[in-house]
Every structure is written in C-alpha cells, then in structure tokens.
Design a protein around this motif. Structure first.
Motif, PDB file in Angstrom:
ATOM      1  N   THR A   1     102.121  64.315 -27.438  1.00  0.00           N
ATOM      2  CA  THR A   1     103.493  64.220 -26.928  1.00  0.00           C
ATOM      3  C   THR A   1     103.650  63.004 -26.020  1.00  0.00           C
ATOM      4  OG1 THR A   1     103.685  66.621 -27.046  1.00  0.00           O
ATOM      5  CG2 THR A   1     105.291  65.478 -25.680  1.00  0.00           C
ATOM      6  N   MET A   2     102.646  62.728 -25.217  1.00  0.00           N
ATOM      7  CA  MET A   2     102.705  61.559 -24.336  1.00  0.00           C
ATOM      8  C   MET A   2     102.726  60.258 -25.147  1.00  0.00           C
ATOM      9  SD  MET A   2     100.159  62.875 -21.302  1.00  0.00           S
ATOM     10  CE  MET A   2     100.120  61.334 -20.428  1.00  0.00           C
ATOM     11  N   ILE A   3     101.928  60.193 -26.209  1.00  0.00           N
ATOM     12  CA  ILE A   3     101.922  59.003 -27.072  1.00  0.00           C
ATOM     13  C   ILE A   3     103.299  58.807 -27.691  1.00  0.00           C
ATOM     14  CG2 ILE A   3     101.052  58.035 -29.237  1.00  0.00           C
ATOM     15  CD1 ILE A   3      98.340  59.354 -28.580  1.00  0.00           C
ATOM     16  N   LEU A   4     103.844  59.874 -28.268  1.00  0.00           N
ATOM     17  CA  LEU A   4     105.152  59.771 -28.903  1.00  0.00           C
ATOM     18  C   LEU A   4     106.241  59.446 -27.886  1.00  0.00           C
ATOM     19  CD1 LEU A   4     104.889  62.689 -31.476  1.00  0.00           C
ATOM     20  CD2 LEU A   4     104.714  60.229 -31.911  1.00  0.00           C
ATOM     21  N   GLY A   5     106.137  60.008 -26.696  1.00  0.00           N
ATOM     22  CA  GLY A   5     107.094  59.693 -25.635  1.00  0.00           C
ATOM     23  C   GLY A   5     107.033  58.224 -25.243  1.00  0.00           C
ATOM     24  N   ALA A   6     105.841  57.687 -25.168  1.00  0.00           N
ATOM     25  CA  ALA A   6     105.678  56.272 -24.837  1.00  0.00           C
ATOM     26  C   ALA A   6     106.264  55.387 -25.936  1.00  0.00           C
ATOM     27  CB  ALA A   6     104.198  55.945 -24.618  1.00  0.00           C
ATOM     28  N   VAL A   7     106.073  55.773 -27.189  1.00  0.00           N
ATOM     29  CA  VAL A   7     106.635  55.014 -28.302  1.00  0.00           C
ATOM     30  C   VAL A   7     108.158  55.002 -28.221  1.00  0.00           C
ATOM     31  CG1 VAL A   7     106.955  55.046 -30.817  1.00  0.00           C
ATOM     32  CG2 VAL A   7     104.665  55.305 -29.847  1.00  0.00           C
ATOM     33  N   VAL A   8     108.747  56.161 -27.979  1.00  0.00           N
ATOM     34  CA  VAL A   8     110.211  56.252 -27.858  1.00  0.00           C
ATOM     35  C   VAL A   8     110.693  55.419 -26.673  1.00  0.00           C
ATOM     36  CG1 VAL A   8     112.131  57.825 -27.382  1.00  0.00           C
ATOM     37  CG2 VAL A   8     110.376  58.466 -29.044  1.00  0.00           C
ATOM     38  N   ALA A   9     109.998  55.503 -25.560  1.00  0.00           N
ATOM     39  CA  ALA A   9     110.390  54.734 -24.369  1.00  0.00           C
ATOM     40  C   ALA A   9     110.302  53.225 -24.627  1.00  0.00           C
ATOM     41  CB  ALA A   9     109.515  55.131 -23.180  1.00  0.00           C
ATOM     42  N   LEU A  10     109.256  52.789 -25.308  1.00  0.00           N
ATOM     43  CA  LEU A  10     109.134  51.374 -25.630  1.00  0.00           C
ATOM     44  C   LEU A  10     110.294  50.919 -26.521  1.00  0.00           C
ATOM     45  CD1 LEU A  10     105.324  50.984 -26.264  1.00  0.00           C
ATOM     46  CD2 LEU A  10     106.669  49.770 -24.547  1.00  0.00           C
ATOM     47  N   LYS A  11     110.658  51.740 -27.477  1.00  0.00           N
ATOM     48  CA  LYS A  11     111.786  51.403 -28.356  1.00  0.00           C
ATOM     49  C   LYS A  11     113.080  51.369 -27.546  1.00  0.00           C
ATOM     50  CE  LYS A  11     114.706  51.435 -31.909  1.00  0.00           C
ATOM     51  NZ  LYS A  11     115.899  50.855 -31.370  1.00  0.00           N
ATOM     52  N   TYR A  12     113.266  52.347 -26.697  1.00  0.00           N
ATOM     53  CA  TYR A  12     114.504  52.445 -25.923  1.00  0.00           C
ATOM     54  C   TYR A  12     114.672  51.302 -24.942  1.00  0.00           C
ATOM     55  CZ  TYR A  12     118.092  54.380 -22.880  1.00  0.00           C
ATOM     56  OH  TYR A  12     119.239  54.562 -22.146  1.00  0.00           O
ATOM     57  N   PHE A  13     113.602  50.905 -24.289  1.00  0.00           N
ATOM     58  CA  PHE A  13     113.703  49.900 -23.238  1.00  0.00           C
ATOM     59  C   PHE A  13     113.446  48.472 -23.724  1.00  0.00           C
ATOM     60  CE2 PHE A  13     112.901  53.761 -20.713  1.00  0.00           C
ATOM     61  CZ  PHE A  13     114.027  53.702 -19.920  1.00  0.00           C
ATOM     62  N   SER A  14     113.269  48.284 -25.028  1.00  0.00           N
ATOM     63  CA  SER A  14     113.041  46.923 -25.507  1.00  0.00           C
ATOM     64  C   SER A  14     114.296  46.343 -26.128  1.00  0.00           C
ATOM     65  CB  SER A  14     111.909  46.914 -26.525  1.00  0.00           C
ATOM     66  OG  SER A  14     112.242  47.643 -27.677  1.00  0.00           O
TER      67      SER A  14
END
Length: 104
Positions: free
Chosen positions: A91-104
């Motif tokens: 879940t942390m990995i997937l959350g980080a992926v979503v956050a990277l997409k959102y904030f880039s």
C-alpha cells in the motif's frame, strides 16, 4: 499518453516476472522468449514515456508498479505470504506512485 506508456510498461514488467516464475518451474524455452519479449516491450514503453516525462518520476512509477504488481501476483497466483505488514508496504508503494503522479 506518456502516463499510459508508463502504466503499460509496468504491466509488461509484471507479466515478465510471472513468466520468470513459470520458467523456473518448467524450464521451457518458450518461457524465455516470453520473458525477453515482455521485458523488451517494457523498456520500449519506458523509453517512449521518458520522451515527455522526467526520468526520475517515470522510473520510480514504473518500478513501483512492477514491484507491487509482482508481489500481488505472487500472493494471488502462487500462494505467497500475505501478512498485514507485507500488505502495508505494498500500500505504501502504491501510495507513493500515486503521489508522484499527482505532484508531478
């Protein structure tokens, strides 16, 4: 379109890892061809995505999708351990992926 390339590259990576497991069990030559083909496709798609997106974000998302996907496939298809701690880290990995997409 670049984000679609990243997602498809991650999925190709997951398929490759799945065929690696199949090859480990059967040692059939066709599985090596499948592994190579899907890894090659993954790298081509990653290259296409990096024409538009920054390398650091693209690679992080691609590897996150591949890692989390391989773990999920291992749990679902091959009966690997699905402990709460392992699921938390996925879940942390997937959350980080979503956050990277959102904030880039």
């Amino acid at each position: 379109m670049a984000w679609l390339y990243v997602i498809l590259a991650g999925i190709s990576e997951i398929i490759s890892v799945n065929y690696m497991n199949a090859w480990k069990k059967s040692k059939r030559a066709i599985d090596i061809v499948k592994i190579s083909s899907f890894f090659f496709l993954s790298l081509i798609l990653l290259h296409l995505a990096m024409q538009t997106l920054p390398m650091s974000i693209t690679y992080a998302v691609w590897s996150g999708i591949g890692s989390a996907g391989a773990i999920i496939i291992g749990i679902v298809l091959y009966g690997e351990d699905a402990s709460k701690l392992r699921l938390l880290f996925i879940t942390m990995i997937l959350g980080a992926v979503v956050a990277l997409k959102y904030f880039s």
